[in-house]
Each structure stands twice: as C-alpha cells, then as structure tokens.
Design a protein around this motif. Structure first.
Motif, short mmCIF file in Angstrom:
data_model
loop_
_atom_site.label_atom_id
_atom_site.label_comp_id
_atom_site.label_asym_id
_atom_site.label_seq_id
_atom_site.Cartn_x
_atom_site.Cartn_y
_atom_site.Cartn_z
N GLU A 146 47.16 43.67 43.04
CA GLU A 146 45.75 43.57 43.43
C GLU A 146 45.58 43.68 44.95
OE1 GLU A 146 42.13 43.49 43.92
OE2 GLU A 146 42.68 43.31 41.80
N ARG A 148 43.01 42.97 46.72
CA ARG A 148 42.22 41.89 47.31
C ARG A 148 43.10 40.72 47.77
NH1 ARG A 148 39.29 43.99 43.14
NH2 ARG A 148 37.09 44.50 43.49
N TRP A 257 42.06 40.55 39.41
CA TRP A 257 40.71 40.18 39.78
C TRP A 257 39.73 40.76 38.78
CZ3 TRP A 257 37.87 37.19 43.00
CH2 TRP A 257 36.52 37.52 43.17
#
Length: 277
Positions: A146, A148, A257
């Motif tokens: 991910e 993020r 996420w």
C-alpha cells in the motif's frame, strides 16, 4: 596395441602444436527457476524470457503442474539478467526487471490484488519456521504494498474481551512486528484464547522511522468491535472453534486501505493459512 599407441602419440603431437598460451575455452551455463507464490488471477497464462531466451511459454498459477519452470541456459553464469514476463494471450508485458544470477537462481512471483502486476517476491516465507510453542497459540505474519503507508511500519497487537462494555484494549500490548513494504514480516506468536471464545484482536500502526501513530484503535460502534479502526478480522477469527483454541497454526495476512465496516481505514485480510491437524 600398436594402433592404440599410434593414436595416443598423434593426440600428444596435436596438443604440442597448439600456439603457446592458447587455452581451450568451455561454454558457461546457468540455471533459472521461476514459480508462482500467489496471484488471484490464477487462469492467466504467461511466457517468460531470460535475456531474450525462452524460459517458459505456459506459466500459470491455477493450472496444476504449470506454476513452476526450471531451465538451463548457455551464457555468463554470473551477473544481472533481464527477466521479462508477458501475458500469453495478449503479449502484454507484465514484468520487465533485472535479476541477479550466480550459477543457479530461483525466483517467485507474487501479485496480491486482482489488478496487481506480478513482481519478484522478496523476503519470502520461511518453510523452517518452528511450530507454535503451545496449542493455545498461532503464528501470524504480514505483508503490504500500500502506497499510503511509509516504507516500514510497526504493527502493535492488543487483545480485547468483546463481552466487556465499554470496549477497551487489554494492556500491555501482546507484542509487535516491523513490516517493510513488499516484504513478508517475521512471524509473531499470539495466544488466541485469552478470554476463551470471547477474545478479539486489535492493532495499531506506527511509522517505523519516526514512531508517529499512523492509525490508532478507534471504537466506532458501542456494540460491534469489528467496526473498530484496527480490528483484526483474520487474527480474531482463529478462536471461533468450540473450545476456543486456534484453528490455524500459521497465517499470512495483508494490510490494505479501503472501506471496511463503516469507514475508510487500514485493515487486514487473510491470504494463506495452515491448519492444525
């Protein structure tokens, strides 16, 4: 007998006629193994090449006997080689990367989400991981790609008695692991029946470099702990057997996420598991 002696003398004379310093060169060889570790697109067939030479023309995770290939090549036995993976049906390049070969090399391919492109897996599973130390315990490891999240995160685990209101994580924490992007974490061993069948598990995320909190535990619903930010669905599910003992002795999970429950947040899902017999 005379013929054999004549043949031997002729061979010796031939060697003596070679130019001084001339050496007989032998071709070099190297071996490459390629297999799938996991992909949700099990029906897709791929071709693979090493430095322009065909390694395999029918690699597929979902077809028994076709998820693995091994082949010997001529060429420099040490150094960087170009590995190209293409979808067999469309000839679309799925992976084009440089890999290190030193006589013999083995690579595993991994894709997590359906739209992920295959990648060479790093930090793969340890097949020699010891069994859990107790039948009340199971071992868990994590993986994420991910964007993020930072390059490395700390994941800290807590238990919860889901019959107690208001909800509150148990202190102290049960332990923590460090996860690096694109690599499987070490295993963490957790007792899964701390509150018998009423045990659930929570996690907090921290930036491993700065120690800043990325996602704290937040209870969003007074009667449903699974809606909490940081509620671990796969870890909590291990204690749902009648006697409260874990069903799984090893489990690999993914951090990702998205919307889970009632909010956008980081949450975990199960990828692989090994059952207690």
């Amino acid at each position: 007998m005379k013929k054999s002696i004549f043949t031997l003398l002729a061979f010796i004379m031939l060697l003596s006629c070679q130019k001084e310093g001339e050496q007989i060169t032998h071709p070099e060889y190297f071996e490459v193994q390629l297999k799938w570790f996991y992909t949700p697109n099990g029906a897709t067939v791929y071709t693979a090449e090493i430095d322009g030479q065909v390694l395999v023309d029918s690699l597929s995770y979902g077809l028994p006997g076709y998820n693995f290939s091994r082949k010997m090549f001529t060429g420099s036995s040490n150094g960087m080689k170009r590995l190209v993976l293409k979808e067999e049906e469309t000839d679309k390049v799925a992976l084009d990367t440089a890999v290190m070969v030193s006589g013999k090399a083995a690579f595993e391919l991994l894709a997590i989400a359906p739209d992920d492109r295959p990648r060479i897996m790093a930090g793969g599973g340890d097949e020699n991981e010891p069994e859990p130390s107790d039948r009340n315990k199971a071992k868990f490891r994590y993986y994420y790609s991910e964007s993020r999240l930072p390059d490395s995160v700390i994941m800290k685990f807590y238990s919860l008695n889901r019959t107690v209101r208001p909800f509150k994580k148990d202190e102290p924490s049960l332990g923590e692991i460090v996860i690096k992007r694109g690599r499987f974490s070490p295993y963490i061993e957790l007792q899964t029946n701390i509150h018998d069948r009423n045990t659930s598990f929570l996690f907090e995320l921290y930036n491993a470099a700065t120690k800043e909190v990325i996602q704290p535990i937040l209870f969003r619903n007074p009667v449903q702990p699974l809606f909490a930010d940081g509620y671990s669905t796969p870890v909590s599910s291990t204690g749902s057997s009648v006697d409260g003992l874990p069903r799984y002795k090893f489990m690999t999970c993914i951090l990702q996420w998205g919307r889970s429950g009632t909010a956008e947040k980081f949450y975990d899902i199960e990828l692989f598991k090994t059952l207690y017999e």
